[in-house]
Design a protein around this motif. Sequence first.
Motif, short mmCIF file in Angstrom:
data_model
loop_
_atom_site.label_atom_id
_atom_site.label_comp_id
_atom_site.label_asym_id
_atom_site.label_seq_id
_atom_site.Cartn_x
_atom_site.Cartn_y
_atom_site.Cartn_z
N ALA A 183 0.84 -1.20 0.00
CA ALA A 183 0.00 0.00 0.00
C ALA A 183 0.87 1.25 0.00
O ALA A 183 0.91 2.00 0.98
CB ALA A 183 -0.93 -0.02 1.21
N PRO A 184 1.60 1.49 -1.09
CA PRO A 184 2.56 2.60 -1.11
C PRO A 184 1.93 3.98 -0.93
O PRO A 184 2.62 4.92 -0.53
CB PRO A 184 3.23 2.47 -2.48
N GLN A 185 0.62 4.11 -1.16
CA GLN A 185 -0.02 5.41 -1.01
C GLN A 185 -0.24 5.82 0.44
O GLN A 185 -0.61 6.95 0.71
CB GLN A 185 -1.32 5.47 -1.82
N ASP A 186 0.00 4.93 1.40
CA ASP A 186 -0.06 5.21 2.84
C ASP A 186 -1.33 5.92 3.27
O ASP A 186 -1.30 7.00 3.86
CB ASP A 186 1.17 6.00 3.29
N ARG A 187 -2.45 5.28 3.06
CA ARG A 187 -3.74 5.86 3.46
C ARG A 187 -4.05 5.67 4.94
O ARG A 187 -5.06 6.17 5.42
CB ARG A 187 -4.85 5.27 2.62
N VAL A 188 -3.22 4.93 5.67
CA VAL A 188 -3.47 4.73 7.10
C VAL A 188 -2.43 5.41 7.98
O VAL A 188 -2.47 5.29 9.20
CB VAL A 188 -3.57 3.22 7.46
N GLY A 189 -1.49 6.12 7.39
CA GLY A 189 -0.53 6.90 8.18
C GLY A 189 0.63 6.12 8.75
O GLY A 189 1.21 6.52 9.76
N TYR A 190 1.03 5.04 8.12
CA TYR A 190 2.16 4.27 8.65
C TYR A 190 3.49 5.02 8.49
O TYR A 190 4.47 4.68 9.12
CB TYR A 190 2.24 2.87 8.03
N GLY A 191 3.50 6.06 7.68
CA GLY A 191 4.72 6.84 7.49
C GLY A 191 5.23 7.46 8.78
O GLY A 191 6.43 7.62 8.98
N VAL A 192 4.31 7.77 9.68
CA VAL A 192 4.69 8.32 10.98
C VAL A 192 5.50 7.29 11.78
O VAL A 192 6.52 7.61 12.37
CB VAL A 192 3.43 8.77 11.78
N ILE A 193 5.03 6.05 11.75
CA ILE A 193 5.72 4.97 12.46
C ILE A 193 7.06 4.70 11.77
O ILE A 193 8.07 4.45 12.43
CB ILE A 193 4.85 3.69 12.51
N ALA A 194 7.08 4.76 10.44
CA ALA A 194 8.32 4.55 9.70
C ALA A 194 9.37 5.61 10.08
O ALA A 194 10.56 5.29 10.22
CB ALA A 194 8.05 4.57 8.20
N ALA A 195 8.93 6.84 10.26
CA ALA A 195 9.86 7.91 10.66
C ALA A 195 10.40 7.63 12.06
O ALA A 195 11.60 7.85 12.31
CB ALA A 195 9.15 9.26 10.62
N LEU A 196 9.56 7.13 12.95
CA LEU A 196 10.04 6.77 14.30
C LEU A 196 11.07 5.65 14.21
O LEU A 196 12.11 5.71 14.89
CB LEU A 196 8.88 6.33 15.18
N ALA A 197 10.77 4.64 13.40
CA ALA A 197 11.70 3.51 13.27
C ALA A 197 13.02 3.96 12.67
O ALA A 197 14.08 3.52 13.10
CB ALA A 197 11.06 2.42 12.39
N LYS A 198 12.95 4.84 11.70
CA LYS A 198 14.18 5.36 11.09
C LYS A 198 14.99 6.14 12.13
O LYS A 198 16.20 5.98 12.21
CB LYS A 198 13.84 6.25 9.90
N GLY A 199 14.30 6.95 12.91
CA GLY A 199 14.98 7.72 13.95
C GLY A 199 15.67 6.84 14.98
O GLY A 199 16.74 7.17 15.46
N LEU A 200 15.06 5.69 15.29
CA LEU A 200 15.69 4.77 16.25
C LEU A 200 16.98 4.20 15.71
O LEU A 200 17.90 3.93 16.45
CB LEU A 200 14.72 3.65 16.62
N GLY A 201 17.03 4.01 14.40
CA GLY A 201 18.25 3.47 13.80
C GLY A 201 19.38 4.46 13.72
O GLY A 201 20.53 4.10 13.54
N GLU A 202 19.08 5.74 13.88
CA GLU A 202 20.10 6.77 13.75
C GLU A 202 20.70 7.18 15.09
O GLU A 202 21.56 8.04 15.14
CB GLU A 202 19.48 8.00 13.06
N GLU A 203 20.21 6.59 16.15
CA GLU A 203 20.71 6.97 17.48
C GLU A 203 22.10 6.46 17.72
O GLU A 203 22.54 5.47 17.24
CB GLU A 203 19.78 6.43 18.57
#
Length: 165
Positions: free
Chosen positions: A145-165
Motif C-alpha cells: 500500500a505505497p499510497q499510505d492511506r493509514v498513516g504508517y509513514g509516521v511509524i516509519a519515521a520513528l523507526a528510522k529515527g531509532l536506527g540513527e541513534e
Amino acid sequence: MERPVELRMSNGRMAFGEVPEHIDETLQEAVKARPDAAACEALLWEAHRMGPRVLPVFYALYKFYFNRKRFADAERVAMIGLDAAAREGGYAGDWRSLRADSTDWTTEGPPRFTLFTLKALAFISLRSGRVEEARAILAKLTEIAPQDRVGYGVIAALAKGLGEE
C-alpha cells in the motif's frame, strides 16, 4: 467526559466494517467504564463474544491493551484480528505473504483493517524494542500500500529515527 469509541470515518461509514447496534452499545459501555480497567476489559471481551468476527471490536481491544502498555496482549489480539480480516477478505492471514495484488488495499472493511492493524503491530514492535521486526512490517506496508492511506509513514519515521541513534 469520556468520548465514544470512534469507528467511523469522516464520510460517516464504518472504517473496518459495520458494527451491530447491540455490540456498539457494549463498546460504548466499555468507554464509560475506562476508569475501571477490569470492567472495561470485560465489556470489550463481551463485545467480542457477541461478535467474534466484528473487526472494530479487535481494534477496540488492541487499542485498550496498547494504551495500558500491555503490548503482548495488544499484539496477540491484533494478530487474531488480522487472521479474522484475512478470512473475511479472502487473502493470506500471514502478513509476510501479502502482496500488492492480494486484494484491493484501497477498500474499506478487511483490507483497511489489515493495513491499520499492521501499522499498529509495527508500533507495538517498536515499543517492545523489536525495531527490525517493526521495519519488516513497515516494508511490507510500503510494498502492498505505497499510497499510505493509514498513516504508517509516521511509524516509519520513528523507526528510522531509532536506527540513527
